[in-house]
Design a protein around this motif. Structure first.
Motif, PDB file in Angstrom:
ATOM      1  N   GLN A  16       0.836 -29.077  -4.981  1.00  0.00           N
ATOM      2  CA  GLN A  16       1.593 -29.674  -3.880  1.00  0.00           C
ATOM      3  C   GLN A  16       0.707 -30.278  -2.801  1.00  0.00           C
ATOM      4  O   GLN A  16       1.079 -31.284  -2.172  1.00  0.00           O
ATOM      5  N   GLU A  17      -0.480 -29.667  -2.569  1.00  0.00           N
ATOM      6  CA  GLU A  17      -1.310 -30.129  -1.447  1.00  0.00           C
ATOM      7  C   GLU A  17      -2.565 -30.855  -1.914  1.00  0.00           C
ATOM      8  O   GLU A  17      -3.339 -31.355  -1.086  1.00  0.00           O
ATOM      9  N   GLY A  18      -2.821 -30.879  -3.212  1.00  0.00           N
ATOM     10  CA  GLY A  18      -3.910 -31.688  -3.744  1.00  0.00           C
ATOM     11  C   GLY A  18      -5.298 -31.080  -3.634  1.00  0.00           C
ATOM     12  O   GLY A  18      -6.288 -31.805  -3.736  1.00  0.00           O
ATOM     13  N   TYR A  19      -5.445 -29.749  -3.437  1.00  0.00           N
ATOM     14  CA  TYR A  19      -6.779 -29.128  -3.364  1.00  0.00           C
ATOM     15  C   TYR A  19      -7.360 -28.966  -4.758  1.00  0.00           C
ATOM     16  O   TYR A  19      -6.632 -28.773  -5.746  1.00  0.00           O
ATOM     17  N   ASP A  20      -8.695 -29.030  -4.825  1.00  0.00           N
ATOM     18  CA  ASP A  20      -9.401 -28.839  -6.094  1.00  0.00           C
ATOM     19  C   ASP A  20     -10.709 -28.112  -5.790  1.00  0.00           C
ATOM     20  O   ASP A  20     -11.163 -28.087  -4.631  1.00  0.00           O
ATOM     21  N   SER A  21     -11.310 -27.550  -6.827  1.00  0.00           N
ATOM     22  CA  SER A  21     -12.547 -26.782  -6.633  1.00  0.00           C
ATOM     23  C   SER A  21     -13.385 -26.807  -7.904  1.00  0.00           C
ATOM     24  O   SER A  21     -12.828 -26.764  -9.015  1.00  0.00           O
ATOM     25  N   PRO A  22     -14.729 -26.881  -7.758  1.00  0.00           N
ATOM     26  CA  PRO A  22     -15.588 -26.813  -8.949  1.00  0.00           C
ATOM     27  C   PRO A  22     -15.424 -25.492  -9.705  1.00  0.00           C
ATOM     28  O   PRO A  22     -15.715 -25.416 -10.895  1.00  0.00           O
ATOM     29  N   GLY A  23     -14.955 -24.462  -8.983  1.00  0.00           N
ATOM     30  CA  GLY A  23     -14.786 -23.166  -9.634  1.00  0.00           C
ATOM     31  C   GLY A  23     -13.552 -23.083 -10.491  1.00  0.00           C
ATOM     32  O   GLY A  23     -13.358 -22.090 -11.204  1.00  0.00           O
TER      33      GLY A  23
ATOM     34  N   THR B  28      -5.963 -14.314   3.301  1.00  0.00           N
ATOM     35  CA  THR B  28      -6.290 -14.081   4.712  1.00  0.00           C
ATOM     36  C   THR B  28      -6.657 -15.393   5.399  1.00  0.00           C
ATOM     37  O   THR B  28      -6.274 -15.637   6.555  1.00  0.00           O
ATOM     38  N   TYR B  29      -7.397 -16.245   4.701  1.00  0.00           N
ATOM     39  CA  TYR B  29      -7.687 -17.568   5.251  1.00  0.00           C
ATOM     40  C   TYR B  29      -6.389 -18.327   5.539  1.00  0.00           C
ATOM     41  O   TYR B  29      -6.229 -18.962   6.592  1.00  0.00           O
ATOM     42  N   LEU B  30      -5.460 -18.261   4.597  1.00  0.00           N
ATOM     43  CA  LEU B  30      -4.184 -18.972   4.772  1.00  0.00           C
ATOM     44  C   LEU B  30      -3.393 -18.417   5.947  1.00  0.00           C
ATOM     45  O   LEU B  30      -2.656 -19.151   6.618  1.00  0.00           O
ATOM     46  N   LYS B  31      -3.551 -17.128   6.210  1.00  0.00           N
ATOM     47  CA  LYS B  31      -2.808 -16.489   7.295  1.00  0.00           C
ATOM     48  C   LYS B  31      -3.442 -16.775   8.650  1.00  0.00           C
ATOM     49  O   LYS B  31      -2.746 -16.917   9.669  1.00  0.00           O
ATOM     50  N   LEU B  32      -4.771 -16.873   8.694  1.00  0.00           N
ATOM     51  CA  LEU B  32      -5.468 -17.005   9.977  1.00  0.00           C
ATOM     52  C   LEU B  32      -5.608 -18.445  10.457  1.00  0.00           C
ATOM     53  O   LEU B  32      -5.677 -18.695  11.668  1.00  0.00           O
ATOM     54  N   TYR B  33      -5.676 -19.397   9.532  1.00  0.00           N
ATOM     55  CA  TYR B  33      -5.994 -20.773   9.930  1.00  0.00           C
ATOM     56  C   TYR B  33      -4.815 -21.703   9.614  1.00  0.00           C
ATOM     57  O   TYR B  33      -4.103 -21.509   8.616  1.00  0.00           O
ATOM     58  N   PRO B  34      -4.619 -22.739  10.450  1.00  0.00           N
ATOM     59  CA  PRO B  34      -3.546 -23.715  10.181  1.00  0.00           C
ATOM     60  C   PRO B  34      -3.915 -24.595   9.001  1.00  0.00           C
ATOM     61  O   PRO B  34      -5.078 -24.713   8.626  1.00  0.00           O
ATOM     62  N   ARG B  35      -2.916 -25.252   8.416  1.00  0.00           N
ATOM     63  CA  ARG B  35      -3.130 -26.098   7.254  1.00  0.00           C
ATOM     64  C   ARG B  35      -4.036 -27.281   7.560  1.00  0.00           C
ATOM     65  O   ARG B  35      -4.646 -27.866   6.669  1.00  0.00           O
ATOM     66  N   GLU B  36      -4.140 -27.630   8.834  1.00  0.00           N
ATOM     67  CA  GLU B  36      -4.988 -28.765   9.197  1.00  0.00           C
ATOM     68  C   GLU B  36      -6.472 -28.435   9.109  1.00  0.00           C
ATOM     69  O   GLU B  36      -7.319 -29.334   9.119  1.00  0.00           O
ATOM     70  N   SER B  37      -6.822 -27.145   9.055  1.00  0.00           N
ATOM     71  CA  SER B  37      -8.236 -26.730   8.983  1.00  0.00           C
ATOM     72  C   SER B  37      -8.713 -26.863   7.545  1.00  0.00           C
ATOM     73  O   SER B  37      -8.654 -25.911   6.752  1.00  0.00           O
ATOM     74  N   LYS B  38      -9.139 -28.071   7.206  1.00  0.00           N
ATOM     75  CA  LYS B  38      -9.466 -28.365   5.822  1.00  0.00           C
ATOM     76  C   LYS B  38     -10.605 -27.488   5.276  1.00  0.00           C
ATOM     77  O   LYS B  38     -10.582 -27.080   4.119  1.00  0.00           O
ATOM     78  N   LYS B  39     -11.603 -27.240   6.111  1.00  0.00           N
ATOM     79  CA  LYS B  39     -12.738 -26.437   5.653  1.00  0.00           C
ATOM     80  C   LYS B  39     -12.283 -25.033   5.267  1.00  0.00           C
ATOM     81  O   LYS B  39     -12.651 -24.507   4.195  1.00  0.00           O
ATOM     82  N   GLN B  40     -11.488 -24.411   6.127  1.00  0.00           N
ATOM     83  CA  GLN B  40     -11.015 -23.065   5.846  1.00  0.00           C
ATOM     84  C   GLN B  40     -10.011 -23.060   4.687  1.00  0.00           C
ATOM     85  O   GLN B  40      -9.979 -22.127   3.884  1.00  0.00           O
ATOM     86  N   MET B  41      -9.180 -24.115   4.607  1.00  0.00           N
ATOM     87  CA  MET B  41      -8.235 -24.204   3.490  1.00  0.00           C
ATOM     88  C   MET B  41      -8.971 -24.351   2.160  1.00  0.00           C
ATOM     89  O   MET B  41      -8.566 -23.781   1.140  1.00  0.00           O
TER      90      MET B  41
END
Length: 795
Positions: free
Chosen positions: A636-643, A594-607
């Motif tokens: 592909q986009e380089g995101y990471d998470s402590p989880g 849902t986050y991916l659907k509602l917010y653009p890729r530029e919204s780093k916090k929401q992504m």
């Protein structure tokens, strides 16, 4: 042998005493044995005497030889009562045996009216009980009796009993009845039902209708007697007219007794108006129990206009008085907060003294209070004492404690008989818990699905939402062989209507997409209705579903969806606090998408929030829907998470099975890309392995993925010969066929690459015209690479 008549019971018993002495009557079984030898023709009389021996009646007669006349008469009345309770005995025969035994022992006992001893008990004559108003008034004016009444009103229960006993010994039946009432009530000591029963029997036999009424109550409630409501009703009917005369004389206890009986219809037809008349009179005389019942009437609107404020004032006044025979009722009121502010501390102060004296019902409420205070060990002890004391309602919480291990080690064996006793009384909680024994061998020895289902249906009919939900699961699961979509929706709807949050969420989601539209047609309004109800009860899953719903067609309301998304975040953090973060794998997946659907890729916090939810969902091992967006964002986009507690290689090892389970060609393409080109991050690296990557492209082709057609074709056209092909020419030709299929399916990149094959003659005979045509077609569809290639051809 000529000194007695073998055909006369009295003569034979007198001979037995003369020959063997008084002590022979204290030896169990001796008198019936002698009677069998001396008078074999008196067989029925011998049976009755055997019963009298077994019950200790003859022994009591022998010990009562030195007692006063009143006590001896009471022995006779008690004997008749106990014979009637033991086994049905013809009243004439019972009276004859009692009279003969009394005469042989020279007791002042004579039952003059055998017909008076019917199945209604002693003092329940065939006609109305004899009542002398003048005698009642005289006894009421007795100074000792009046002193006892004053002591009782001042809260001096022990002093009042002493004075009542003194007046009773002087022949005051009114005092004897009040002494019996004092022995019955839970005031300052444990009640003595045996003594009370003796007093009621004696006083009723002497014509006191109030004593007869209390004796009827003993039969109805099973106090010191076997419980027999029918016998109590008959006894009350025989004394009712005399009891009304006693009320007219002004006795407050009689007025209360008659008013209570008429108000609730315990012994006769209900007459609320007449009952309130007598309760009002008793209350005006200061009768605490009558005032309590009137407070309850104002509280519940029974016969009076509902007035909680007045009821609260009356209750508060009663609670402040020194002597409270109504402490149990007051404790109930403060426990439930009915008409007064709920006060468990005050309720406990009222009920605990009674519980310590052995009041089984008070012990039950004390257990409830300690349960509310999370003192499970103490609560369990009170539940057990209450059940041991005969409170049937205590078996359900006791069984529940054994079942769940609250305050005691978990013991399904001990829980079962307690829950069975509660279920026999139609207790809904007991019925619900009992179904586990019939559904699962872990709880009971045998499985009986039909009985278990009936237990759940009875519990659900009484409003137990867990039972309705269990029935829905029963008809949903394949385990019980009763799968039925229509029944599933019926019980799920009932559970939702009863307030089950889980049922409301499940029903809301079913209204969006259910496998059988004939049973439950899709309905967005119904879905929203149930999901909002669940959300109002702080359900995170409902908020997640609503956010996804408003973010999608046909609603498409991004602002509302974002509000639900914020609510879902807060609720999920609250519910997962102190527990595993993967408690809601499906909801985390929905949140991420849902986050991916509602917010653009530029919204780093929401992504980043989307990626965090996808990680939580995927690591639960239960949600393949998070695999593809998670892989894209990570590789592909380089995101990471402590989880994300995986290395790139471990994650890749999990994505492969996900691709096979979901038959996702896109995921196959992504896995193939990572393997063909390799991957490097702070968590680790994936070494390039084009051959393995090509195999994943091939798997994607099997799943019909057009991108995999292009990727596998590129591999076949550009790489050296692989073991899968006999010749390099065959490998190139396979690349051509793959691009041809991609082109036919409208893939622009496939069209572009096919044009290059024709231009260069790779995998197909060189054809510049066809190659340029295909590049132009790809360029017209927006391919910048095709336009560039076409320009180079012209140059």
């Amino acid at each position: 042998m000529a000194d007695y008549d073998p055909n006369d019971l009295g003569s034979t018993l007198a001979y037995i005493r003369q020959q063997f002495g008084l002590n022979v009557f204290t030896i169990r079984g001796r008198v019936p044995a002698l009677l069998s030898d001396l008078a074999p023709g008196l067989n029925q009389e011998r049976i009755v005497l055997a019963r009298m021996c077994r019950m200790g009646i003859l022994e009591g007669f022998a010990q009562g030889v030195q007692a006063d006349r009143a006590a001896q008469k009471r022995l006779g009345a008690e004997a008749m009562l106990r014979l009637e309770q033991d086994e049905p005995t013809p009243p004439e025969l019972a009276a004859a045996c009692v009279n003969a035994a009394a005469a042989a022992l020279e007791l002042e006992v004579e039952v003059n009216s055998p017909a008076a001893y019917t199945r209604n008990g002693p003092a329940a004559q065939t006609g109305p009980a004899a009542f002398d108003p003048q005698r009642c008034l005289t006894q009421a004016r007795d100074p000792v009796y009046q002193a006892a009444q004053k002591a009782l009103a001042a809260g001096k229960a022990a002093e009042a009993r002493t004075l009542y006993a003194k007046a009773c010994q002087a022949g005051n039946t009114l005092a004897g009845t009040k002494l019996g009432i004092s022995c019955m009530r839970w005031s300052d000591r444990k009640p003595d039902f045996g003594t009370a029963l003796k007093l009621f029997t004696d006083c009723a036999y002497q014509g006191c209708p109030l004593a007869a009424e209390w004796l009827a109550e003993c039969h109805r409630m099973g106090r010191g007697l076997p419980k027999d409501p029918e016998k109590g009703r008959k006894l009350f009917a025989s004394c009712r007219e005399a009891l009304e005369d006693m009320c007219v004389c002004g006795d407050a206890d009689a007025q209360y007794a008659l008013g209570f009986t008429l108000l609730y219809g315990t012994q006769c037809a209900k007459d609320v108006e007449r009952g309130l008349v007598w309760l009002d009179r008793a209350a005006e005389a200061g009768h605490a129990s009558a005032r309590t019942e009137l407070a309850m009437c104002y509280l519940n609107g029974r016969g009076r206009a509902q007035n909680p404020e007045r009821a609260a004032a009356m209750v508060s006044q009663l609670a402040a008085e020194p002597y409270r025979p109504t402490a149990y009722r007051l404790g109930q009121l403060y426990y439930y907060g009915r008409g007064v502010k709920k006060d468990l501390k005050l309720a406990l102060s009222l009920l605990l003294p009674l519980a310590e004296l052995g009041h089984a019902d008070a012990q039950l409420y004390v257990g409830h209070i300690y349960t509310c205070q999370s003192e499970e060990n103490t609560a369990f002890r009170w539940y057990r004492r209450s059940a041991d004391g005969g409170c049937a309602d205590a078996f359900t919480p006791l069984g529940s404690a054994y079942f769940w291990g609250h305050g005691t080690p978990k013991d399904y064996g001990k829980a079962f008989p307690c829950l069975k006793a509660g279920a026999d009384r139609k207790n809904p909680l007991a019925l619900y818990l009992l179904h586990f024994y019939y559904f699962d061998k872990r709880y009971g020895k045998t499985v009986d699905l039909e009985r278990g289902r009936k237990c759940l249906e009875e519990a659900a009919a009484q409003g137990i939402k867990l039972a309705s939900l269990a029935l829905a699961q029963y008809y949903r699961s394949e385990t019980y062989g009763a799968r039925d979509n229509r029944e599933y929706i019926r019980w799920l709807t009932l559970a939702a209507e009863q307030g089950s949050v889980l049922a409301q969420r499940l029903l809301g989601r079913a209204c969006l997409h259910f496998e059988d539209p004939e049973v439950l047609p899709p309905s967005i309004p119904d879905a929203v209705k149930w999901l909002v109800q669940a959300l109002n009860q702080k359900d995170a899953g409902a908020a997640v579903t609503l956010a996804s719903l408003y973010a999608s067609e046909p609603i498409c309301d991004p602002e509302t969806a974002k509000k639900f998304l914020i609510a879902a975040e807060a609720l999920m953090k609250q519910s997962e606090q102190g527990s595993a973060s993967t408690r809601y794998p499906e909801d985390h997946c929905t949140m991420g998408n849902t986050y991916l659907k509602l917010y653009p890729r530029e919204s780093k916090k929401q992504m980043q929030a989307a990626f965090d939810h996808l990680c939580l969902a995927y690591q639960s091992g239960k949600e393949d829907g998070a695999a593809l967006p998670l892989a894209r964002m990570y590789f592909q986009e380089g995101y990471d998470s402590p989880g994300l507690n995986m290395t790139p290689l471990q994650l890749l090892g999990c994505l492969g099975p996900s691709a096979e389970r979901t038959r996702s060609g896109e995921l196959c393409a992504l896995v193939g890309d990572v393997l063909c080109h390799g991957f490097q991050s702070s968590r680790g690296a994936v070494t390039a392995n084009p051959i393995t990557g090509a195999k994943w492209y091939s798997t994607g082709v099997e799943y019909g993925s057009v991108p995999c057609y292009c990727r596998l074709a590129k591999y076949c056209l550009n790489s050296d010969k692989t073991p899968d092909f006999q010749t390099l020419e065959e490998q190139r030709r396979m690349g051509y066929y793959l691009l041809m299929e991609a082109h036919r399916q409208g893939d622009v990149d496939g069209t572009r690459m096919l044009g290059l094959c024709y231009l260069k003659g790779v995998g197909v005979k060189r054809n510049v015209v066809e190659g340029k045509r295909l590049l132009r077609e790809a360029a017209d569809k927006g391919s910048e690479k095709a336009a560039l290639e076409l320009k180079r051809c012209w140059l």
